[in-house]
Design a protein around this motif. Structure first.
Motif, PDB file in Angstrom:
ATOM      1  N   ALA A   1       0.833  -1.208   0.000  1.00  0.00           N
ATOM      2  CA  ALA A   1       0.000   0.000   0.000  1.00  0.00           C
ATOM      3  C   ALA A   1       0.865   1.254   0.000  1.00  0.00           C
ATOM      4  O   ALA A   1       0.574   2.227  -0.711  1.00  0.00           O
ATOM      5  CB  ALA A   1      -0.919  -0.006   1.221  1.00  0.00           C
ATOM      6  N   GLU A   2       1.950   1.231   0.776  1.00  0.00           N
ATOM      7  CA  GLU A   2       2.859   2.381   0.804  1.00  0.00           C
ATOM      8  C   GLU A   2       3.509   2.607  -0.550  1.00  0.00           C
ATOM      9  O   GLU A   2       3.612   3.742  -1.030  1.00  0.00           O
ATOM     10  CB  GLU A   2       3.931   2.155   1.878  1.00  0.00           C
ATOM     11  N   ARG A   3       3.929   1.528  -1.185  1.00  0.00           N
ATOM     12  CA  ARG A   3       4.551   1.654  -2.506  1.00  0.00           C
ATOM     13  C   ARG A   3       3.553   2.187  -3.529  1.00  0.00           C
ATOM     14  O   ARG A   3       3.915   2.982  -4.413  1.00  0.00           O
ATOM     15  CB  ARG A   3       5.086   0.299  -2.952  1.00  0.00           C
ATOM     16  N   ALA A   4       2.302   1.750  -3.412  1.00  0.00           N
ATOM     17  CA  ALA A   4       1.281   2.192  -4.365  1.00  0.00           C
ATOM     18  C   ALA A   4       1.018   3.693  -4.238  1.00  0.00           C
ATOM     19  O   ALA A   4       0.928   4.400  -5.254  1.00  0.00           O
ATOM     20  CB  ALA A   4      -0.010   1.409  -4.145  1.00  0.00           C
ATOM     21  N   VAL A   5       0.882   4.186  -3.006  1.00  0.00           N
ATOM     22  CA  VAL A   5       0.599   5.618  -2.850  1.00  0.00           C
ATOM     23  C   VAL A   5       1.820   6.457  -3.217  1.00  0.00           C
ATOM     24  O   VAL A   5       1.678   7.580  -3.726  1.00  0.00           O
ATOM     25  CB  VAL A   5       0.117   5.952  -1.419  1.00  0.00           C
ATOM     26  N   LEU A   6       3.015   5.933  -2.995  1.00  0.00           N
ATOM     27  CA  LEU A   6       4.216   6.663  -3.417  1.00  0.00           C
ATOM     28  C   LEU A   6       4.309   6.732  -4.944  1.00  0.00           C
ATOM     29  O   LEU A   6       4.697   7.766  -5.498  1.00  0.00           O
ATOM     30  CB  LEU A   6       5.470   5.990  -2.840  1.00  0.00           C
ATOM     31  N   ALA A   7       3.947   5.644  -5.606  1.00  0.00           N
ATOM     32  CA  ALA A   7       3.955   5.647  -7.070  1.00  0.00           C
ATOM     33  C   ALA A   7       2.938   6.649  -7.607  1.00  0.00           C
ATOM     34  O   ALA A   7       3.205   7.382  -8.570  1.00  0.00           O
ATOM     35  CB  ALA A   7       3.643   4.247  -7.596  1.00  0.00           C
TER      36      ALA A   7
ATOM     37  N   ALA B   1       9.236  15.311   0.452  1.00  0.00           N
ATOM     38  CA  ALA B   1       8.475  16.367   1.110  1.00  0.00           C
ATOM     39  C   ALA B   1       6.999  16.014   1.188  1.00  0.00           C
ATOM     40  O   ALA B   1       6.368  16.143   2.239  1.00  0.00           O
ATOM     41  CB  ALA B   1       8.656  17.686   0.361  1.00  0.00           C
ATOM     42  N   HIS B   2       6.436  15.541   0.083  1.00  0.00           N
ATOM     43  CA  HIS B   2       5.019  15.173   0.075  1.00  0.00           C
ATOM     44  C   HIS B   2       4.764  13.890   0.870  1.00  0.00           C
ATOM     45  O   HIS B   2       3.734  13.768   1.535  1.00  0.00           O
ATOM     46  CB  HIS B   2       4.537  15.013  -1.366  1.00  0.00           C
ATOM     47  N   ALA B   3       5.684  12.943   0.775  1.00  0.00           N
ATOM     48  CA  ALA B   3       5.505  11.691   1.510  1.00  0.00           C
ATOM     49  C   ALA B   3       5.459  11.945   3.007  1.00  0.00           C
ATOM     50  O   ALA B   3       4.645  11.366   3.725  1.00  0.00           O
ATOM     51  CB  ALA B   3       6.636  10.722   1.172  1.00  0.00           C
ATOM     52  N   GLU B   4       6.318  12.847   3.482  1.00  0.00           N
ATOM     53  CA  GLU B   4       6.363  13.134   4.928  1.00  0.00           C
ATOM     54  C   GLU B   4       5.158  13.957   5.364  1.00  0.00           C
ATOM     55  O   GLU B   4       4.491  13.633   6.348  1.00  0.00           O
ATOM     56  CB  GLU B   4       7.663  13.869   5.254  1.00  0.00           C
ATOM     57  N   ALA B   5       4.858  15.035   4.627  1.00  0.00           N
ATOM     58  CA  ALA B   5       3.810  15.955   5.059  1.00  0.00           C
ATOM     59  C   ALA B   5       2.404  15.444   4.766  1.00  0.00           C
ATOM     60  O   ALA B   5       1.497  15.594   5.582  1.00  0.00           O
ATOM     61  CB  ALA B   5       4.016  17.313   4.380  1.00  0.00           C
ATOM     62  N   GLU B   6       2.227  14.829   3.613  1.00  0.00           N
ATOM     63  CA  GLU B   6       0.892  14.428   3.177  1.00  0.00           C
ATOM     64  C   GLU B   6       0.569  12.979   3.508  1.00  0.00           C
ATOM     65  O   GLU B   6      -0.546  12.653   3.942  1.00  0.00           O
ATOM     66  CB  GLU B   6       0.784  14.644   1.661  1.00  0.00           C
ATOM     67  N   LEU B   7       1.537  12.099   3.314  1.00  0.00           N
ATOM     68  CA  LEU B   7       1.289  10.668   3.473  1.00  0.00           C
ATOM     69  C   LEU B   7       1.820  10.102   4.780  1.00  0.00           C
ATOM     70  O   LEU B   7       1.483   8.976   5.150  1.00  0.00           O
ATOM     71  CB  LEU B   7       1.923   9.899   2.302  1.00  0.00           C
ATOM     72  N   HIS B   8       2.695  10.862   5.449  1.00  0.00           N
ATOM     73  CA  HIS B   8       3.336  10.401   6.686  1.00  0.00           C
ATOM     74  C   HIS B   8       4.118   9.112   6.454  1.00  0.00           C
ATOM     75  O   HIS B   8       4.037   8.153   7.229  1.00  0.00           O
ATOM     76  CB  HIS B   8       2.306  10.224   7.799  1.00  0.00           C
ATOM     77  N   ILE B   9       4.854   9.085   5.351  1.00  0.00           N
ATOM     78  CA  ILE B   9       5.690   7.945   4.981  1.00  0.00           C
ATOM     79  C   ILE B   9       7.097   8.450   4.711  1.00  0.00           C
ATOM     80  O   ILE B   9       7.274   9.491   4.080  1.00  0.00           O
ATOM     81  CB  ILE B   9       5.163   7.237   3.716  1.00  0.00           C
ATOM     82  N   ASP B  10       8.095   7.713   5.173  1.00  0.00           N
ATOM     83  CA  ASP B  10       9.470   7.969   4.782  1.00  0.00           C
ATOM     84  C   ASP B  10       9.805   6.994   3.655  1.00  0.00           C
ATOM     85  O   ASP B  10       9.856   5.780   3.886  1.00  0.00           O
ATOM     86  CB  ASP B  10      10.412   7.753   5.967  1.00  0.00           C
ATOM     87  N   PRO B  11      10.016   7.482   2.419  1.00  0.00           N
ATOM     88  CA  PRO B  11      10.276   6.564   1.301  1.00  0.00           C
ATOM     89  C   PRO B  11      11.484   5.664   1.508  1.00  0.00           C
ATOM     90  O   PRO B  11      11.577   4.593   0.898  1.00  0.00           O
ATOM     91  CB  PRO B  11      10.516   7.516   0.115  1.00  0.00           C
ATOM     92  N   ASP B  12      12.418   6.082   2.367  1.00  0.00           N
ATOM     93  CA  ASP B  12      13.621   5.283   2.631  1.00  0.00           C
ATOM     94  C   ASP B  12      13.459   4.357   3.823  1.00  0.00           C
ATOM     95  O   ASP B  12      14.379   3.620   4.173  1.00  0.00           O
ATOM     96  CB  ASP B  12      14.821   6.213   2.864  1.00  0.00           C
ATOM     97  N   GLU B  13      12.292   4.413   4.493  1.00  0.00           N
ATOM     98  CA  GLU B  13      12.088   3.599   5.697  1.00  0.00           C
ATOM     99  C   GLU B  13      10.754   2.862   5.620  1.00  0.00           C
ATOM    100  O   GLU B  13       9.952   2.907   6.559  1.00  0.00           O
ATOM    101  CB  GLU B  13      12.124   4.499   6.945  1.00  0.00           C
ATOM    102  N   LEU B  14      10.502   2.193   4.510  1.00  0.00           N
ATOM    103  CA  LEU B  14       9.264   1.435   4.387  1.00  0.00           C
ATOM    104  C   LEU B  14       9.293   0.229   5.327  1.00  0.00           C
ATOM    105  O   LEU B  14      10.350  -0.285   5.670  1.00  0.00           O
ATOM    106  CB  LEU B  14       9.072   0.967   2.944  1.00  0.00           C
ATOM    107  N   THR B  15       8.123  -0.197   5.731  1.00  0.00           N
ATOM    108  CA  THR B  15       8.020  -1.317   6.659  1.00  0.00           C
ATOM    109  C   THR B  15       8.657  -2.572   6.071  1.00  0.00           C
ATOM    110  O   THR B  15       8.553  -2.830   4.872  1.00  0.00           O
ATOM    111  CB  THR B  15       6.545  -1.606   6.993  1.00  0.00           C
ATOM    112  N   ASN B  16       9.307  -3.350   6.914  1.00  0.00           N
ATOM    113  CA  ASN B  16      10.035  -4.541   6.487  1.00  0.00           C
ATOM    114  C   ASN B  16       9.290  -5.798   6.942  1.00  0.00           C
ATOM    115  O   ASN B  16       9.262  -6.102   8.135  1.00  0.00           O
ATOM    116  CB  ASN B  16      11.443  -4.524   7.084  1.00  0.00           C
ATOM    117  N   PRO B  17       8.673  -6.549   6.026  1.00  0.00           N
ATOM    118  CA  PRO B  17       7.903  -7.729   6.432  1.00  0.00           C
ATOM    119  C   PRO B  17       8.755  -8.823   7.062  1.00  0.00           C
ATOM    120  O   PRO B  17       8.311  -9.516   7.979  1.00  0.00           O
ATOM    121  CB  PRO B  17       7.247  -8.199   5.129  1.00  0.00           C
ATOM    122  N   TRP B  18       9.998  -8.981   6.575  1.00  0.00           N
ATOM    123  CA  TRP B  18      10.860 -10.018   7.158  1.00  0.00           C
ATOM    124  C   TRP B  18      11.251  -9.660   8.586  1.00  0.00           C
ATOM    125  O   TRP B  18      11.280 -10.521   9.467  1.00  0.00           O
ATOM    126  CB  TRP B  18      12.100 -10.222   6.298  1.00  0.00           C
TER     127      TRP B  18
END
Length: 233
Positions: free
Chosen positions: A78-84, A130-147
């Motif tokens: 989901a994070e990858r989809a909204v970033l794309a 900038a948009h990921a942090e302010a709008e989506l509250h996601i750090d593109p370099d710190e996506l959740t790690n399933p493993w």
């Protein structure tokens, strides 16, 4: 414009990992203690109790790990989809995206001129971040790690499960059940305290809820084990 249900920042994510670890250990304590106490109600054979406890430990740990992997993988997708989608919007309508970023900072308390300047500078530096942090509250370099989530769940469940298993195996036949119940109650009180501390919830209520739930689970499985043992015997 991209909209995404916000989640915690990096610090919040660490707190969530800690909370998940405590809950995993709590599940390990309750499920394993209930299992071995139930088996002890049916038989005094230490080998049977140990086999059942180990089987329950690994089954539970693997189940939690796989469930966490699937859950976190879905979140990562989901994070990858909204970033794309955000990348596409930045390419196709940069002016609208800049205005949106400006409005976000205005809502945070900056005046129009300052918000516009901040939005311009952040966009020039790294528009997606900038948009990921302010709008989506996601750090593109710190996506959740399933493993990482799966391994953490496996370890926390295993640690929680080992205590009641060790308590029942190392105790004498007459003391197995009471020693295991006491060990489980003490550790459930501890995990209840820690989980309440991490979440800011009332500690006494969390401890009581944890302990009572564990006692009910152990009481029910012990009763079932005793009935099954008598019917077989």
């Amino acid at each position: 414009m991209t909209h995404y249900e916000p989640h915690d920042d990096v610090t919040g994510n660490k707190m969530n990992w800690l909370r998940a670890g405590v809950l995993g250990a709590n599940d390990g304590i309750v499920s394993t203690a209930s299992l071995v106490v139930g088996v002890a109600g049916a038989t005094t054979d230490k080998a049977q109790i140990l086999v059942a406890g180990l089987a329950g430990l690994f089954a539970g740990a693997l189940s939690m790990a796989s469930g966490e992997y699937v859950s976190v993988s879905s979140q990562r997708d989901a994070e990858r989809a909204v970033l794309a989608k955000e990348r596409q919007e930045l390419r196709e309508m940069p002016e609208e995206e800049l205005e949106e970023l400006q409005k976000i900072y205005e809502q945070k308390g900056l005046d129009e001129a300052t918000a516009k300047e901040v939005a311009k500078q952040l966009t020039a530096h790294d528009a997606l971040a900038a948009h990921a942090e302010a709008e989506l509250h996601i750090d593109p370099d710190e996506l959740t790690n399933p493993w990482g989530a799966a391994i953490a769940s496996f370890i926390s469940f295993t640690i929680g499960a080992l205590l009641p298993l060790a308590a029942i195996i190392l105790s004498s036949a007459t003391l197995r059940v009471p020693v295991t119940v006491v060990a489980a109650v003490l550790t459930l009180a501890l995990t209840g305290f820690v989980s309440a501390r991490l979440s800011g919830a009332p500690r006494q209520r969390a401890i009581i809820r944890n302990v009572v739930g564990g006692l009910i689970a152990m009481g029910v499985t012990y009763g079932i084990g005793a009935l099954v043992g008598q019917s077989i015997g």
